[in-house]
Design a protein around this motif. Structure first.
Motif, PDB file in Angstrom:
ATOM      1  N   TRP A   1       1.030  -1.148   0.010  1.00 37.51           N
ATOM      2  CA  TRP A   1      -0.055  -0.037   0.536  1.00 37.51           C
ATOM      3  C   TRP A   1       0.840   1.617   0.241  1.00 37.51           C
ATOM      4  CZ3 TRP A   1      -3.884   0.608  -1.870  1.00 37.51           C
ATOM      5  CH2 TRP A   1      -5.516  -0.281  -1.625  1.00 37.51           C
ATOM      6  N   LEU A   2       2.023   1.509   0.480  1.00 30.64           N
ATOM      7  CA  LEU A   2       2.865   2.528   1.024  1.00 30.64           C
ATOM      8  C   LEU A   2       3.116   3.004  -0.655  1.00 30.64           C
ATOM      9  CD1 LEU A   2       3.621   5.042   2.371  1.00 30.64           C
ATOM     10  CD2 LEU A   2       5.987   2.772   3.256  1.00 30.64           C
ATOM     11  N   ARG A   3       3.654   2.516  -1.064  1.00 34.92           N
ATOM     12  CA  ARG A   3       3.980   2.243  -2.503  1.00 34.92           C
ATOM     13  C   ARG A   3       2.868   2.409  -3.594  1.00 34.92           C
ATOM     14  NH1 ARG A   3       6.436  -3.055  -1.828  1.00 34.92           N
ATOM     15  NH2 ARG A   3       8.536  -3.012  -1.468  1.00 34.92           N
ATOM     16  N   HIS A   4       2.201   2.100  -3.661  1.00 34.39           N
ATOM     17  CA  HIS A   4       0.572   2.789  -4.344  1.00 34.39           C
ATOM     18  C   HIS A   4      -0.037   4.074  -3.866  1.00 34.39           C
ATOM     19  CE1 HIS A   4      -2.405   2.074  -6.796  1.00 34.39           C
ATOM     20  NE2 HIS A   4      -3.620   2.316  -5.744  1.00 34.39           N
ATOM     21  N   LEU A   5       0.437   4.318  -2.462  1.00 32.33           N
ATOM     22  CA  LEU A   5      -0.483   5.742  -1.946  1.00 32.33           C
ATOM     23  C   LEU A   5       0.441   6.716  -1.686  1.00 32.33           C
ATOM     24  CD1 LEU A   5      -2.682   3.877   0.565  1.00 32.33           C
ATOM     25  CD2 LEU A   5      -3.409   5.127  -1.430  1.00 32.33           C
ATOM     26  N   ALA A   6       1.654   5.987  -1.734  1.00 34.14           N
ATOM     27  CA  ALA A   6       2.955   7.694  -1.337  1.00 34.14           C
ATOM     28  C   ALA A   6       3.782   8.317  -2.537  1.00 34.14           C
ATOM     29  CB  ALA A   6       3.553   6.924  -0.571  1.00 34.14           C
ATOM     30  N   GLY A   7       4.143   7.073  -3.588  1.00 37.04           N
ATOM     31  CA  GLY A   7       4.182   7.529  -4.991  1.00 37.04           C
ATOM     32  C   GLY A   7       6.153   6.920  -5.194  1.00 37.04           C
ATOM     33  N   ASP A   8       6.695   8.318  -5.204  1.00 34.13           N
ATOM     34  CA  ASP A   8       7.977   7.845  -4.868  1.00 34.13           C
ATOM     35  C   ASP A   8       8.462   8.702  -2.859  1.00 34.13           C
ATOM     36  OD1 ASP A   8       7.594  10.705  -5.660  1.00 34.13           O
ATOM     37  OD2 ASP A   8       8.399  10.382  -7.084  1.00 34.13           O
ATOM     38  N   ARG A   9       7.521   9.853  -2.362  1.00 31.71           N
ATOM     39  CA  ARG A   9       7.417   9.407  -1.789  1.00 31.71           C
ATOM     40  C   ARG A   9       8.581   8.985   0.097  1.00 31.71           C
ATOM     41  NH1 ARG A   9       1.636  11.562   0.641  1.00 31.71           N
ATOM     42  NH2 ARG A   9       3.098  11.542   2.489  1.00 31.71           N
ATOM     43  N   TYR A  10       8.409   7.745   0.035  1.00 31.89           N
ATOM     44  CA  TYR A  10       9.025   6.524   0.272  1.00 31.89           C
ATOM     45  C   TYR A  10       9.314   5.637  -0.366  1.00 31.89           C
ATOM     46  CZ  TYR A  10       6.552   9.149   4.653  1.00 31.89           C
ATOM     47  OH  TYR A  10       6.323   9.570   5.028  1.00 31.89           O
ATOM     48  N   GLU A  11      10.627   4.828  -0.337  1.00 32.37           N
ATOM     49  CA  GLU A  11      10.279   4.019  -0.779  1.00 32.37           C
ATOM     50  C   GLU A  11      10.803   2.523   0.461  1.00 32.37           C
ATOM     51  OE1 GLU A  11      14.937   1.564  -0.793  1.00 32.37           O
ATOM     52  OE2 GLU A  11      15.055   3.710  -1.769  1.00 32.37           O
ATOM     53  N   ALA A  12      10.015   1.736   0.188  1.00 31.43           N
ATOM     54  CA  ALA A  12       8.883   0.621   1.006  1.00 31.43           C
ATOM     55  C   ALA A  12       9.996  -0.878   1.277  1.00 31.43           C
ATOM     56  CB  ALA A  12       7.914   0.317   1.028  1.00 31.43           C
ATOM     57  N   ALA A  13      10.264  -1.527   2.023  1.00 32.15           N
ATOM     58  CA  ALA A  13      10.373  -2.490   1.791  1.00 32.15           C
ATOM     59  C   ALA A  13      10.198  -3.179   3.362  1.00 32.15           C
ATOM     60  CB  ALA A  13      12.060  -2.193   3.306  1.00 32.15           C
ATOM     61  N   SER A  14       9.662  -4.977   2.879  1.00 32.94           N
ATOM     62  CA  SER A  14       8.820  -5.703   3.559  1.00 32.94           C
ATOM     63  C   SER A  14       9.245  -7.183   3.641  1.00 32.94           C
ATOM     64  CB  SER A  14       7.395  -5.779   2.376  1.00 32.94           C
ATOM     65  OG  SER A  14       6.502  -7.115   2.979  1.00 32.94           O
ATOM     66  N   GLU A  32      -7.734  -7.408  -6.425  1.00 31.05           N
ATOM     67  CA  GLU A  32      -9.011  -6.740  -6.390  1.00 31.05           C
ATOM     68  C   GLU A  32      -8.961  -4.913  -6.352  1.00 31.05           C
ATOM     69  OE1 GLU A  32     -11.501 -10.493  -4.406  1.00 31.05           O
ATOM     70  OE2 GLU A  32     -11.113  -8.260  -3.219  1.00 31.05           O
ATOM     71  N   ALA A  33      -7.746  -4.471  -5.149  1.00 29.60           N
ATOM     72  CA  ALA A  33      -8.128  -2.575  -4.886  1.00 29.60           C
ATOM     73  C   ALA A  33      -6.866  -2.446  -5.812  1.00 29.60           C
ATOM     74  CB  ALA A  33      -7.232  -2.688  -3.475  1.00 29.60           C
ATOM     75  N   GLY A  34      -7.415  -2.758  -6.893  1.00 31.54           N
ATOM     76  CA  GLY A  34      -5.867  -2.270  -8.213  1.00 31.54           C
ATOM     77  C   GLY A  34      -4.321  -2.123  -7.447  1.00 31.54           C
ATOM     78  N   GLU A  93     -14.938 -16.990   2.164  1.00 27.99           N
ATOM     79  CA  GLU A  93     -14.075 -16.566   4.322  1.00 27.99           C
ATOM     80  C   GLU A  93     -13.182 -16.259   4.751  1.00 27.99           C
ATOM     81  OE1 GLU A  93     -17.556 -19.072   6.301  1.00 27.99           O
ATOM     82  OE2 GLU A  93     -15.525 -20.049   5.793  1.00 27.99           O
ATOM     83  N   ARG A  94     -11.956 -16.758   3.552  1.00 27.37           N
ATOM     84  CA  ARG A  94     -10.573 -17.006   3.979  1.00 27.37           C
ATOM     85  C   ARG A  94     -10.558 -15.587   3.311  1.00 27.37           C
ATOM     86  NH1 ARG A  94      -7.097 -20.612   1.751  1.00 27.37           N
ATOM     87  NH2 ARG A  94      -8.593 -21.910   1.043  1.00 27.37           N
ATOM     88  N   LEU A  95     -10.899 -15.533   2.001  1.00 26.31           N
ATOM     89  CA  LEU A  95     -10.385 -14.054   1.270  1.00 26.31           C
ATOM     90  C   LEU A  95     -11.271 -12.394   1.692  1.00 26.31           C
ATOM     91  CD1 LEU A  95      -9.611 -12.759  -1.735  1.00 26.31           C
ATOM     92  CD2 LEU A  95     -11.703 -13.202  -2.398  1.00 26.31           C
ATOM     93  N   GLU A  96     -12.282 -12.752   2.397  1.00 32.18           N
ATOM     94  CA  GLU A  96     -12.858 -11.651   3.280  1.00 32.18           C
ATOM     95  C   GLU A  96     -11.962 -11.561   4.469  1.00 32.18           C
ATOM     96  OE1 GLU A  96     -15.078  -8.860   3.555  1.00 32.18           O
ATOM     97  OE2 GLU A  96     -15.118 -10.388   2.396  1.00 32.18           O
ATOM     98  N   ALA A  97     -11.215 -12.206   4.667  1.00 35.14           N
ATOM     99  CA  ALA A  97     -10.213 -11.605   6.217  1.00 35.14           C
ATOM    100  C   ALA A  97      -9.073 -11.259   5.561  1.00 35.14           C
ATOM    101  CB  ALA A  97      -9.478 -12.968   6.764  1.00 35.14           C
ATOM    102  N   PHE A  98      -8.964 -11.579   3.740  1.00 39.44           N
ATOM    103  CA  PHE A  98      -7.691 -11.084   3.452  1.00 39.44           C
ATOM    104  C   PHE A  98      -8.102  -9.089   3.155  1.00 39.44           C
ATOM    105  CE2 PHE A  98      -5.344 -14.753   3.712  1.00 39.44           C
ATOM    106  CZ  PHE A  98      -4.157 -14.475   3.743  1.00 39.44           C
ATOM    107  N   ARG A  99      -9.040  -9.635   2.643  1.00 44.61           N
ATOM    108  CA  ARG A  99     -10.037  -7.853   2.383  1.00 44.61           C
ATOM    109  C   ARG A  99     -10.076  -7.048   3.704  1.00 44.61           C
ATOM    110  NH1 ARG A  99     -14.567 -11.166  -0.754  1.00 44.61           N
ATOM    111  NH2 ARG A  99     -13.830 -11.509  -3.272  1.00 44.61           N
ATOM    112  N   THR A 100     -10.485  -8.151   4.933  1.00 43.76           N
ATOM    113  CA  THR A 100     -10.769  -6.766   5.511  1.00 43.76           C
ATOM    114  C   THR A 100      -9.058  -6.106   6.182  1.00 43.76           C
ATOM    115  OG1 THR A 100     -12.678  -8.244   6.563  1.00 43.76           O
ATOM    116  CG2 THR A 100     -11.228  -6.834   8.410  1.00 43.76           C
ATOM    117  N   ILE A 101      -8.330  -6.935   6.651  1.00 41.46           N
ATOM    118  CA  ILE A 101      -7.170  -6.486   6.973  1.00 41.46           C
ATOM    119  C   ILE A 101      -6.666  -5.827   5.739  1.00 41.46           C
ATOM    120  CG2 ILE A 101      -4.921  -7.055   7.755  1.00 41.46           C
ATOM    121  CD1 ILE A 101      -6.743  -7.616   9.753  1.00 41.46           C
ATOM    122  N   ARG A 102      -6.613  -5.900   4.143  1.00 35.77           N
ATOM    123  CA  ARG A 102      -5.837  -5.212   3.467  1.00 35.77           C
ATOM    124  C   ARG A 102      -6.892  -3.368   3.305  1.00 35.77           C
ATOM    125  NH1 ARG A 102      -9.321  -5.977  -1.332  1.00 35.77           N
ATOM    126  NH2 ARG A 102     -10.843  -5.321  -0.429  1.00 35.77           N
TER     127      ARG A 102
END
Length: 115
Positions: A1-14, A32-34, A93-102
């Protein structure tokens, strides 16, 4: 999400404390969220030891307890999220758990960026 939402403002590592591979449900939920994470790989925090970070963020309670200290990090944060990989039930049901946390993580990132 950080890469997607912040553009080049941050360099993300996970990374994870016990990486087990990229979960296909995470890939599906993010798509699903693009956001395409299909080319990402599961990494261990050991790959980043000794590197300097402005922010170190743990996202589950187990990681908070087991994540090594990143000395020199300007800020450390803990965001407590349930592990969606622990969800039981049908695929839907498991996908819904991922959607919620996403969606929870997205909101937390937005708040972080606005701070």
């Amino acid at each position: 999400w950080l890469r997607h939402l912040a553009g080049d403002r941050y360099e993300a590592a996970s990374a994870g404390t016990e990486p087990v591979g990229l979960n296909p449900l995470a890939v599906e939920a993010m798509k699903e969220a693009g956001v395409d994470i299909a080319s990402h790989r599961s990494k261990t925090v050991d790959e980043y030891l000794g590197q300097q970070f402005d922010h170190v963020i743990t996202v589950c309670d187990r990681a908070k307890q087991t994540c090594p200290l990143f000395h020199g990090a300007l800020h450390t944060h803990h965001w407590s999220f349930e592990d969606p990989a622990a969800a039981k039930g049908t695929h839907a049901e498991r996908l819904e758990a991922f959607r919620t946390i996403r969606d929870q993580i997205r909101l937390q990132i937005v708040e972080f960026l606005e701070a």
